[in-house]
Design a protein around this motif. Structure first.
Motif, PDB file in Angstrom:
ATOM      1  N   ILE A   7      48.591  42.211  37.105  1.00  0.00           N
ATOM      2  CA  ILE A   7      49.801  42.447  36.405  1.00  0.00           C
ATOM      3  C   ILE A   7      49.635  43.591  35.311  1.00  0.00           C
ATOM      4  O   ILE A   7      48.773  43.424  34.528  1.00  0.00           O
ATOM      5  CB  ILE A   7      50.440  41.164  35.818  1.00  0.00           C
ATOM      6  N   VAL A   8      50.182  44.796  35.552  1.00  0.00           N
ATOM      7  CA  VAL A   8      49.951  45.787  34.448  1.00  0.00           C
ATOM      8  C   VAL A   8      51.250  45.949  33.365  1.00  0.00           C
ATOM      9  O   VAL A   8      52.296  45.351  33.704  1.00  0.00           O
ATOM     10  CB  VAL A   8      50.366  47.096  35.128  1.00  0.00           C
ATOM     11  N   THR A   9      50.800  45.735  32.238  1.00  0.00           N
ATOM     12  CA  THR A   9      51.664  45.941  30.984  1.00  0.00           C
ATOM     13  C   THR A   9      51.708  47.062  30.089  1.00  0.00           C
ATOM     14  O   THR A   9      50.463  47.307  29.762  1.00  0.00           O
ATOM     15  CB  THR A   9      51.688  44.629  30.190  1.00  0.00           C
ATOM     16  N   ILE A  10      52.668  47.885  29.910  1.00  0.00           N
ATOM     17  CA  ILE A  10      52.520  48.980  29.359  1.00  0.00           C
ATOM     18  C   ILE A  10      53.484  49.125  28.162  1.00  0.00           C
ATOM     19  O   ILE A  10      54.814  48.731  28.358  1.00  0.00           O
ATOM     20  CB  ILE A  10      52.888  50.207  30.215  1.00  0.00           C
ATOM     21  N   GLY A  11      53.243  49.658  26.890  1.00  0.00           N
ATOM     22  CA  GLY A  11      53.997  49.900  25.729  1.00  0.00           C
ATOM     23  C   GLY A  11      53.889  51.129  25.399  1.00  0.00           C
ATOM     24  O   GLY A  11      52.824  51.871  25.657  1.00  0.00           O
ATOM     25  N   LEU A  12      54.982  51.865  24.749  1.00  0.00           N
ATOM     26  CA  LEU A  12      54.847  53.236  24.610  1.00  0.00           C
ATOM     27  C   LEU A  12      55.295  53.659  23.241  1.00  0.00           C
ATOM     28  O   LEU A  12      56.270  52.924  22.578  1.00  0.00           O
ATOM     29  CB  LEU A  12      56.268  54.087  25.536  1.00  0.00           C
ATOM     30  N   GLU A  13      54.645  54.439  22.534  1.00  0.00           N
ATOM     31  CA  GLU A  13      55.175  55.025  21.293  1.00  0.00           C
ATOM     32  C   GLU A  13      55.314  56.189  21.405  1.00  0.00           C
ATOM     33  O   GLU A  13      54.539  57.132  21.696  1.00  0.00           O
ATOM     34  CB  GLU A  13      54.037  54.793  20.223  1.00  0.00           C
ATOM     35  N   GLU A 172      56.273  48.124  33.546  1.00  0.00           N
ATOM     36  CA  GLU A 172      55.449  47.622  34.483  1.00  0.00           C
ATOM     37  C   GLU A 172      54.600  48.520  35.151  1.00  0.00           C
ATOM     38  O   GLU A 172      53.643  48.097  35.884  1.00  0.00           O
ATOM     39  CB  GLU A 172      56.228  46.570  35.312  1.00  0.00           C
ATOM     40  N   SER A 173      55.057  49.870  35.345  1.00  0.00           N
ATOM     41  CA  SER A 173      54.157  50.779  36.159  1.00  0.00           C
ATOM     42  C   SER A 173      54.135  52.038  35.557  1.00  0.00           C
ATOM     43  O   SER A 173      54.903  52.337  34.561  1.00  0.00           O
ATOM     44  CB  SER A 173      54.838  50.589  37.544  1.00  0.00           C
ATOM     45  N   ALA A 174      53.466  53.022  36.191  1.00  0.00           N
ATOM     46  CA  ALA A 174      53.472  54.380  35.822  1.00  0.00           C
ATOM     47  C   ALA A 174      54.725  54.777  36.066  1.00  0.00           C
ATOM     48  O   ALA A 174      55.165  55.937  35.286  1.00  0.00           O
ATOM     49  CB  ALA A 174      52.263  55.094  36.475  1.00  0.00           C
ATOM     50  N   GLU A 175      55.321  54.443  37.232  1.00  0.00           N
ATOM     51  CA  GLU A 175      56.642  55.026  37.575  1.00  0.00           C
ATOM     52  C   GLU A 175      57.719  54.729  36.582  1.00  0.00           C
ATOM     53  O   GLU A 175      58.493  55.488  36.543  1.00  0.00           O
ATOM     54  CB  GLU A 175      57.025  54.584  38.997  1.00  0.00           C
ATOM     55  N   CYS A 205      53.567  61.439  23.328  1.00  0.00           N
ATOM     56  CA  CYS A 205      53.638  59.953  23.366  1.00  0.00           C
ATOM     57  C   CYS A 205      52.179  59.415  23.405  1.00  0.00           C
ATOM     58  O   CYS A 205      51.446  59.837  24.006  1.00  0.00           O
ATOM     59  CB  CYS A 205      54.336  59.306  24.489  1.00  0.00           C
ATOM     60  N   ASP A 206      52.059  57.922  22.897  1.00  0.00           N
ATOM     61  CA  ASP A 206      50.978  57.214  22.991  1.00  0.00           C
ATOM     62  C   ASP A 206      51.262  56.043  23.839  1.00  0.00           C
ATOM     63  O   ASP A 206      52.223  55.489  23.890  1.00  0.00           O
ATOM     64  CB  ASP A 206      50.524  56.738  21.652  1.00  0.00           C
ATOM     65  N   VAL A 207      50.340  55.860  24.903  1.00  0.00           N
ATOM     66  CA  VAL A 207      50.454  54.746  25.956  1.00  0.00           C
ATOM     67  C   VAL A 207      49.611  53.890  25.675  1.00  0.00           C
ATOM     68  O   VAL A 207      48.328  53.889  25.782  1.00  0.00           O
ATOM     69  CB  VAL A 207      50.215  55.561  27.289  1.00  0.00           C
ATOM     70  N   ASN A 208      50.311  52.531  25.501  1.00  0.00           N
ATOM     71  CA  ASN A 208      49.212  51.291  25.539  1.00  0.00           C
ATOM     72  C   ASN A 208      49.261  50.491  26.738  1.00  0.00           C
ATOM     73  O   ASN A 208      50.217  50.058  27.307  1.00  0.00           O
ATOM     74  CB  ASN A 208      49.778  50.423  24.532  1.00  0.00           C
ATOM     75  N   ILE A 209      48.205  50.255  27.160  1.00  0.00           N
ATOM     76  CA  ILE A 209      48.184  49.728  28.809  1.00  0.00           C
ATOM     77  C   ILE A 209      46.962  48.506  28.765  1.00  0.00           C
ATOM     78  O   ILE A 209      46.055  48.576  28.281  1.00  0.00           O
ATOM     79  CB  ILE A 209      47.369  50.714  29.652  1.00  0.00           C
TER      80      ILE A 209
END
Ligand code: ZN
Ligand code: MN
Length: 487
Positions: A7-13, A172-175, A205-209
């Protein structure tokens, strides 16, 4: 286990420059690509004792962004110092907002057409709205350019108003990340808040994965990818990073919370430093700035909320009968939507047909000639003239395409006159009449069938007349002529 089972979780700044003429805490001009260090003063150079003065316009724009995205604004907001050793910020703190930012909550709707082209057929969460945590306002730092033995620093960018738009860990995903960035860009452009051009550094952007095995597990160790500046690179970087994290976990390794960077040339992520937590920054309220009461700003910007792309799309479907696909294409670009809206007010053609024409003919030609919509030699006024000629039966749809192409190279001409010049409007209607009579005489069998009720065959006879006129006649007029003579 396979990557697809994690399960992938992503948050963005996302840091986004606001379109303002002056900087956040001084009167220096904001600029892009000017001679380095030509827009500076003691405040944005961070000299000791220089005092900040608020840019109210930047506050208004941030509150407006929050309104567009359904955020709430607290009655009072506060400015904080984020302390750090900043080589590109000599005062060694950034003025930002920690506890009481300008906007809280809200969300960004993901538009279908903003997913990568190859992923549009299998959108996992159609209609998803990515939850936002907050939007706060802060100042940008100077720009460093690292050379072999030295570093150059340009303070033109220092102090530019930056909005930081922070999501919940809800992607949830790169897409989905790709669609999020594109949709956010589109909304900020529609609101006139920012040009959000990643190539110009207006949006970064900063990507938290993180990854985990089961829904019931806590979120995995977070890796932050810093300062990404292209949506396609973000997509590639996430795919790479997710695979790397899954492989590490499969091998029984544990991950450490850290800041990484994406190397586009090598196509891999690299560790920069272990991540500091918020308490490392020793945030405290900036004693040089008073808290801001937001009520008056909220009232000022409320009337400025524009109709957003998804709202326009819904209206076009409801009022004009556009298909969801056509409506999403038309509303995907602010220039295109304004071209469309001007054309429908001028043309007597139904909006649905105008949309068809723009999507099927206009966009094709723009693409072929690599011309931006706003630079199209054929203006909405000229296009509506052409559409009106179709409506009046003066030219056929296919003749109109030729007319449109011809007008492209001679945009000063009047479409009706040009149609005549191109021979689309036979001066002698008598000649067409004679051709109709001739075709009727030569096709007694078909004529009998038509008169027996098979009206579809009118198309066949129309085709014969068109052929005889070498394509110059107008098929609509020919069919009417045939109909009046035969039925
Ligand atoms: Zn300044
Ligand atoms: Mn920030």
């Amino acid at each position: 286990m396979p990557v697809s089972d994690y399960i992938v979780t992503i948050g963005l700044e996302v840091h986004c420059q606001i379109k303002t003429n002056t900087k956040m805490f001084c009167g220096c001009e904001t600029s892009f690509a000017d001679e380095p260090n030509t827009h500076t003063c003691p405040t944005c150079l961070g000299l000791p004792g220089a005092l900040p003065v608020l840019n109210e316009f930047a506050i208004e724009r941030t509150i407006l962004s929050g309104m567009l995205l359904g955020c709430s604004t607290p009655p009072t907001v506060v400015w904080d110092r984020k302390n750090y050793f900043y080589p590109d910020m000599p005062k060694d703190y950034q003025i930002t907002q920690m506890d009481l930012p300008l906007c809280l909550g809200g969300g960004v709707p993901l538009y279908d057409h903003n997913y990568p082209k190859d992923a549009q057929k299998k959108i996992k969460n159609p209609g998803k709205v990515v939850e936002l945590n907050r939007i706060h306002l802060e100042e940008d730092v100077a720009k460093s350019t690292h050379l072999a033995k030295t570093t150059l620093i340009d303070f033109n960018r220092a102090g530019t108003p930056l909005m930081e738009i922070v999501t919940e860990p809800d992607i949830e995903s790169a897409e989905e990340t790709f669609a999020y960035l594109k949709s956010l860009q589109q909304i900020l452009i529609a609101g006139g808040i920012s040009d959000a051009d990643m190539d110009k550094g207006q949006m970064r952007c900063d990507v938290n994965i993180s990854v985990r095995k089961n829904e019931s597990d806590p979120l995995g160790t977070k890796i932050e990818l810093k300062n990404m500046n292209s949506t396609s690179a973000v997509r590639r970087a996430i795919h790479y990073e997710v695979a790397r994290q899954c492989e590490a976990l499969d091998n029984g390794e544990s991950l450490v919370q850290a800041t990484w960077r994406w190397d586009e040339d090598l196509g891999e992520t690299q560790e920069m430093r272990t991540k500091e937590d918020a308490h490392d920054y020793r945030y405290f309220p900036d004693p040089d700035l008073l808290p801001v009461e937001t009520a008056a700003y909220i009232e000022k910007v409320r009337p400025l909320v524009p109709e957003l792309p998804h709202e326009k799309s819904a209206r076009f479907q409801k009022e004009l009968g556009l298909t969801p696909y056509d409506a999403s294409v038309i509303t995907s670009d602010i220039q295109l939507v304004s071209y469309f809206e001007t054309t429908i007010t001028l043309a007597k053609t139904p909006g649905k047909k105008v949309a068809n024409w723009i999507i099927n003919n206009f966009l094709g030609l723009l693409n072929e000639k690599s011309v931006e919509i706003q630079a199209s030699p054929v203006t909405p006024a000229k296009l509506s003239d052409i559409l009106n000629l179709i409506e009046a039966g003066t030219v056929s749809n296919s003749q109109a395409k030729d007319l449109f192409a011809a007008l492209w190279s001679t945009p000063e001409k009047d479409p009706a006159a040009l149609a005549k010049e191109m021979g689309f409007e036979p001066a002698d209607t008598g000649a067409i009449d004679a051709l109709i009579d001739e075709v009727i005489t030569n096709n007694p069998g078909k004529v009998a069938e038509i008169q027996g009720g098979n009206e579809k065959l009118l198309n066949f006879l129309t085709g014969q007349v068109m052929k005889a006129s070498k394509g110059k006649a107008n098929p609509k007029i020919v069919t009417e002529g045939l109909r009046s003579k035969l039925l």
